[in-house]
Design a protein around this motif. Structure first.
Motif, PDB file in Angstrom:
ATOM      1  N   ALA A  63     131.193  85.342  59.890  1.00 44.89           N
ATOM      2  CA  ALA A  63     132.059  83.926  59.420  1.00 44.89           C
ATOM      3  C   ALA A  63     133.226  83.945  60.473  1.00 44.89           C
ATOM      4  CB  ALA A  63     132.327  84.379  58.028  1.00 44.89           C
ATOM      5  N   ARG A  64     133.702  84.854  60.813  1.00 48.12           N
ATOM      6  CA  ARG A  64     134.991  84.628  61.625  1.00 48.12           C
ATOM      7  C   ARG A  64     134.608  84.079  63.183  1.00 48.12           C
ATOM      8  NH1 ARG A  64     140.299  88.458  61.762  1.00 48.12           N
ATOM      9  NH2 ARG A  64     140.343  87.247  60.014  1.00 48.12           N
ATOM     10  N   LEU A  65     133.467  84.532  63.792  1.00 44.90           N
ATOM     11  CA  LEU A  65     133.053  84.099  64.799  1.00 44.90           C
ATOM     12  C   LEU A  65     132.717  82.675  64.811  1.00 44.90           C
ATOM     13  CD1 LEU A  65     132.467  84.830  68.057  1.00 44.90           C
ATOM     14  CD2 LEU A  65     130.205  85.384  67.117  1.00 44.90           C
ATOM     15  N   THR A  66     132.083  82.200  63.620  1.00 47.42           N
ATOM     16  CA  THR A  66     131.808  80.857  63.585  1.00 47.42           C
ATOM     17  C   THR A  66     133.097  79.898  63.666  1.00 47.42           C
ATOM     18  OG1 THR A  66     130.013  81.372  62.064  1.00 47.42           O
ATOM     19  CG2 THR A  66     130.765  79.108  61.936  1.00 47.42           C
ATOM     20  N   LEU A  98     118.627  85.912  56.404  1.00 46.20           N
ATOM     21  CA  LEU A  98     118.981  84.703  55.684  1.00 46.20           C
ATOM     22  C   LEU A  98     120.526  84.828  55.089  1.00 46.20           C
ATOM     23  CD1 LEU A  98     117.966  82.315  54.468  1.00 46.20           C
ATOM     24  CD2 LEU A  98     117.093  83.581  52.545  1.00 46.20           C
ATOM     25  N   ASP A  99     120.674  86.094  54.839  1.00 44.30           N
ATOM     26  CA  ASP A  99     122.104  86.343  54.319  1.00 44.30           C
ATOM     27  C   ASP A  99     122.936  85.982  55.367  1.00 44.30           C
ATOM     28  OD1 ASP A  99     121.474  87.609  51.956  1.00 44.30           O
ATOM     29  OD2 ASP A  99     120.899  89.370  53.201  1.00 44.30           O
ATOM     30  N   THR A 100     123.067  86.437  56.687  1.00 45.67           N
ATOM     31  CA  THR A 100     123.876  85.917  57.667  1.00 45.67           C
ATOM     32  C   THR A 100     123.832  84.459  57.861  1.00 45.67           C
ATOM     33  OG1 THR A 100     123.296  88.242  58.692  1.00 45.67           O
ATOM     34  CG2 THR A 100     124.700  86.722  60.208  1.00 45.67           C
ATOM     35  N   ALA A 101     122.775  83.817  57.961  1.00 46.64           N
ATOM     36  CA  ALA A 101     122.605  82.540  58.517  1.00 46.64           C
ATOM     37  C   ALA A 101     123.156  81.778  57.354  1.00 46.64           C
ATOM     38  CB  ALA A 101     120.974  82.172  58.555  1.00 46.64           C
ATOM     39  N   THR A 102     123.179  82.034  56.203  1.00 51.04           N
ATOM     40  CA  THR A 102     123.483  81.312  54.741  1.00 51.04           C
ATOM     41  C   THR A 102     125.226  81.318  55.144  1.00 51.04           C
ATOM     42  OG1 THR A 102     121.709  81.768  53.505  1.00 51.04           O
ATOM     43  CG2 THR A 102     123.826  81.152  52.252  1.00 51.04           C
ATOM     44  N   LEU A 103     125.578  82.568  55.434  1.00 53.25           N
ATOM     45  CA  LEU A 103     126.996  82.430  55.379  1.00 53.25           C
ATOM     46  C   LEU A 103     127.529  81.687  56.580  1.00 53.25           C
ATOM     47  CD1 LEU A 103     129.342  84.201  53.873  1.00 53.25           C
ATOM     48  CD2 LEU A 103     129.331  85.914  55.765  1.00 53.25           C
ATOM     49  N   VAL A 104     127.009  81.872  57.922  1.00 48.84           N
ATOM     50  CA  VAL A 104     127.437  81.160  58.908  1.00 48.84           C
ATOM     51  C   VAL A 104     127.275  79.766  58.683  1.00 48.84           C
ATOM     52  CG1 VAL A 104     126.683  80.488  61.294  1.00 48.84           C
ATOM     53  CG2 VAL A 104     126.762  82.832  60.674  1.00 48.84           C
ATOM     54  N   ALA A 105     125.975  79.206  57.992  1.00 51.88           N
ATOM     55  CA  ALA A 105     125.824  77.823  57.702  1.00 51.88           C
ATOM     56  C   ALA A 105     126.747  77.293  56.853  1.00 51.88           C
ATOM     57  CB  ALA A 105     124.665  77.488  57.054  1.00 51.88           C
ATOM     58  N   GLU A 106     127.520  77.945  55.867  1.00 54.68           N
ATOM     59  CA  GLU A 106     128.468  77.603  54.956  1.00 54.68           C
ATOM     60  C   GLU A 106     129.901  77.541  55.638  1.00 54.68           C
ATOM     61  OE1 GLU A 106     128.297  80.366  51.731  1.00 54.68           O
ATOM     62  OE2 GLU A 106     126.564  79.290  50.664  1.00 54.68           O
ATOM     63  N   LEU A 144     124.358  92.115  74.871  1.00 59.34           N
ATOM     64  CA  LEU A 144     124.793  91.120  74.467  1.00 59.34           C
ATOM     65  C   LEU A 144     123.790  89.931  75.039  1.00 59.34           C
ATOM     66  CD1 LEU A 144     127.023  89.383  72.977  1.00 59.34           C
ATOM     67  CD2 LEU A 144     128.268  89.091  74.900  1.00 59.34           C
ATOM     68  N   ASP A 145     123.583  89.597  76.293  1.00 52.33           N
ATOM     69  CA  ASP A 145     122.691  88.998  76.984  1.00 52.33           C
ATOM     70  C   ASP A 145     121.460  88.928  76.248  1.00 52.33           C
ATOM     71  OD1 ASP A 145     124.611  88.083  78.528  1.00 52.33           O
ATOM     72  OD2 ASP A 145     123.635  89.072  80.507  1.00 52.33           O
ATOM     73  N   LYS A 146     120.777  89.928  75.969  1.00 54.08           N
ATOM     74  CA  LYS A 146     119.681  90.245  75.244  1.00 54.08           C
ATOM     75  C   LYS A 146     119.611  89.414  73.883  1.00 54.08           C
ATOM     76  CE  LYS A 146     116.124  93.109  73.055  1.00 54.08           C
ATOM     77  NZ  LYS A 146     115.842  94.661  72.970  1.00 54.08           N
ATOM     78  N   LEU A 147     120.689  89.440  73.162  1.00 53.31           N
ATOM     79  CA  LEU A 147     120.805  89.110  71.939  1.00 53.31           C
ATOM     80  C   LEU A 147     121.129  87.459  71.818  1.00 53.31           C
ATOM     81  CD1 LEU A 147     123.187  91.421  70.029  1.00 53.31           C
ATOM     82  CD2 LEU A 147     120.657  91.159  69.548  1.00 53.31           C
ATOM     83  N   VAL A 148     121.683  86.947  72.884  1.00 53.81           N
ATOM     84  CA  VAL A 148     121.883  85.826  73.258  1.00 53.81           C
ATOM     85  C   VAL A 148     120.528  84.828  73.691  1.00 53.81           C
ATOM     86  CG1 VAL A 148     123.022  83.925  74.840  1.00 53.81           C
ATOM     87  CG2 VAL A 148     124.416  85.730  73.890  1.00 53.81           C
ATOM     88  N   TRP A 149     119.737  85.495  74.430  1.00 54.63           N
ATOM     89  CA  TRP A 149     118.351  85.331  74.863  1.00 54.63           C
ATOM     90  C   TRP A 149     117.555  84.924  73.647  1.00 54.63           C
ATOM     91  CZ3 TRP A 149     114.285  88.629  74.620  1.00 54.63           C
ATOM     92  CH2 TRP A 149     113.046  88.077  74.929  1.00 54.63           C
ATOM     93  N   GLN A 150     117.448  85.954  72.768  1.00 53.63           N
ATOM     94  CA  GLN A 150     116.697  86.123  71.672  1.00 53.63           C
ATOM     95  C   GLN A 150     117.225  84.761  70.613  1.00 53.63           C
ATOM     96  OE1 GLN A 150     115.958  90.875  71.133  1.00 53.63           O
ATOM     97  NE2 GLN A 150     117.153  89.848  69.656  1.00 53.63           N
ATOM     98  N   ALA A 151     118.381  84.514  70.553  1.00 54.94           N
ATOM     99  CA  ALA A 151     118.570  83.327  69.921  1.00 54.94           C
ATOM    100  C   ALA A 151     118.127  82.194  70.563  1.00 54.94           C
ATOM    101  CB  ALA A 151     120.306  83.244  69.763  1.00 54.94           C
ATOM    102  N   HIS A 178     124.633  78.369  66.277  1.00 49.19           N
ATOM    103  CA  HIS A 178     124.395  78.928  64.765  1.00 49.19           C
ATOM    104  C   HIS A 178     123.559  80.095  65.082  1.00 49.19           C
ATOM    105  CE1 HIS A 178     123.124  79.060  60.363  1.00 49.19           C
ATOM    106  NE2 HIS A 178     122.145  79.308  60.995  1.00 49.19           N
ATOM    107  N   GLU A 179     122.190  79.989  65.929  1.00 51.95           N
ATOM    108  CA  GLU A 179     121.470  81.125  65.812  1.00 51.95           C
ATOM    109  C   GLU A 179     122.078  82.203  66.867  1.00 51.95           C
ATOM    110  OE1 GLU A 179     118.443  83.061  64.707  1.00 51.95           O
ATOM    111  OE2 GLU A 179     118.752  80.995  63.918  1.00 51.95           O
ATOM    112  N   THR A 180     123.080  81.893  67.674  1.00 49.72           N
ATOM    113  CA  THR A 180     123.635  82.896  68.558  1.00 49.72           C
ATOM    114  C   THR A 180     124.537  83.840  67.743  1.00 49.72           C
ATOM    115  OG1 THR A 180     123.506  81.449  70.615  1.00 49.72           O
ATOM    116  CG2 THR A 180     125.075  83.365  70.723  1.00 49.72           C
ATOM    117  N   VAL A 181     125.437  83.168  66.778  1.00 51.72           N
ATOM    118  CA  VAL A 181     126.207  83.726  66.034  1.00 51.72           C
ATOM    119  C   VAL A 181     125.360  84.589  65.184  1.00 51.72           C
ATOM    120  CG1 VAL A 181     127.799  83.630  64.135  1.00 51.72           C
ATOM    121  CG2 VAL A 181     127.866  82.150  65.865  1.00 51.72           C
TER     122      VAL A 181
END
Length: 466
Positions: A275-278, A228-236, A354-361, A260-263
């Protein structure tokens, strides 16, 4: 694209995130219940000035606080030097907070050298006990006065251990106050409490284990950040860069949700990287690696040791992980010990990780949408069944026979519908057939733990929204 300068979190952004708020609330609750607290933070948080910020925020909500000044006398004295200025980038690719004068990177950057020991105090420098007595306005032993004093005062005594120069003296004060409180049999409301904020090296090695858990709680800055911390920062950050006149179609909203979910999933507890990747990443998986590299080049350090599955749920980082935790290289995040992707991306297995994380997202966003699309196809089956809905259900749902009926069609999977269409038990038009084919292919690929390519993702979005 969002400008990097528009997504730099401020101190207010950081401290209102749920993870730090929850962590600070736990420390405050223990103090309110009459417990002393040993609060252990990683070295990188202290060196960048963030630990002082966290402690200041905690103290703002406490009553009757007595803070012991450092050996230099001034509260602002800091053993590790001042925090970096906002216009400096001491770590590769890490930006600083623009309004508070320190660099916040959640610590998930490269390895850093341990902090140099503080210089020896000049002769005549008051001891820790003497400085505490001075703050309390006492002449005698402050521990005895706090426990047996006639004024019945029960303050919270604060020591920023990274400003101290004698770990043994600090550990001795902790043990003395604890023993005095215990021997006096003071009830929780009458106990003077000691809150020591420290790095592990600021204390004698056995200090945490020597404390009585009935009188002192130990809190580690571990597993503080969550999704939720990461998602909040990315959403903002997304909101800061969104055009007020943008046209948000259903397809664009799905792609934005995947982005969003991938980031969030890729960056994990590395909030500044998120935040920077967003701001830098356009959402195309083919461009994700260059975007990550542009955000912050890898430090080239050796990866931290592997952790067992239970390590993320422990109350503290296990000993083998502490050097990396101290350097800000890893943290516990959502039940996993997570290292920033910039540290392993260039490794031999970097692309697979990295592919695993993208797949999870993609799974988190797309699987519910695929199932909703499946349900819409199922709704067409009673009319599309070549030999009736009951025969279709008996053949593909209840293969053992006996209870097949039209209502059972709701459980037909995409593979079953595909087979029925291929056997001509279901008659679909061209558009319906193409939609079914795309949904089935996408679902099968995700089921086999493989992320969708940009082209496959575009085809799926068309099938979901067409």
């Amino acid at each position: 694209m969002i400008d990097d300068a528009a997504v730099r979190p401020t101190a207010a952004d950081l401290l209102r995130l749920p993870g730090p708020r929850r962590h600070l609330a736990r420390v405050a609750a223990d103090l309110a219940s009459g417990l002393g607290c040993l609060w252990l933070l990683p070295g990188h948080e202290v060196e960048r000035g963030r630990a002082d910020l966290y402690l200041d925020r905690l103290l703002a909500d406490l009553d009757d606080v007595v803070e012991v000044p450092g050996p230099g006398g001034g509260r602002a004295a800091r053993a590790d030097g001042p925090a970096e200025r906002a216009d400096e980038e001491p770590w590769p690719g890490v930006y600083a907070f623009g309004d508070v004068g320190f660099d916040y990177d959640d610590g998930l950057g490269g390895w850093t050298a341990p902090a140099a020991p503080a210089p020896a105090p000049p002769l005549g420098t008051p001891s820790l006990t003497e400085r505490l007595a001075g703050q309390l306005g006492l002449v005698g032993d402050p521990v005895e006065e706090l426990v047996d004093g006639a004024d019945r005062r029960a303050p919270v005594v604060i020591v920023r251990a990274w400003r101290e120069d004698d770990p043994v003296a600090l550990s001795r004060l902790m043990r003395r106050l604890q023993a005095a409180v215990k021997n006096a049999g003071l009830p929780p409301a009458r106990r003077p409490r000691l809150l020591v904020a420290a790095r592990p090296e600021d204390l004698a090695p056995d200090a945490p284990e020597a404390l009585d858990p009935g009188l002192c709680a130990v809190h580690w800055w571990w597993s503080v950040w969550g999704r939720l911390d990461t998602a909040t920062l990315v959403a903002e950050a997304e909101a800061d860069g969104r055009s007020a006149h943008g046209r948000h179609t259903a397809g664009k909203r799905i792609l934005a949700a995947v982005r969003h979910e991938t980031v969030v999933e890729v960056c994990g507890p590395d909030l500044p990287l998120a935040a920077r990747l967003t701001g830098r990443w356009n959402g195309r998986t083919d461009d994700l690696v260059p975007a990550l590299t542009a955000c912050r080049p890898a430090a080239g350090a050796a990866p931290p040791p592997a952790a067992n599955a239970a390590a993320a749920y422990a109350p503290s980082p296990e000993p083998s992980l502490r050097p990396a935790w101290q350097a800000g290289l890893l943290d516990s995040w959502e039940g996993q010990v997570r290292c920033s992707p910039v540290e392993w991306l260039a490794g031999a297995d970097g692309r697979d990780r990295l592919d695993k994380l993208v797949w999870q997202a993609q799974n988190r966003v797309l699987l519910p949408l695929i199932d909703d699309a499946r349900a819409r196809l199922v709704a067409l089956l009673p009319q599309a069944a070549a030999r009736g809905a009951r025969h279709l259900a008996a053949t593909y749902v209840d293969r053992d026979g006996g209870r097949g009926g039209p209502a059972d069609l709701a459980s037909m999977e995409l593979g079953d519908i595909w087979t029925a269409v291929r056997r001509r038990d279901v008659r679909f038009g061209t558009a319906q057939y193409n939609r079914l084919s795309t949904l089935r292919t996408s679902r099968n690929k995700l089921a086999h733990r493989r992320p969708l390519t940009d082209r496959e993702l575009g085809d799926l979005v068309d099938a979901l929204t067409g």
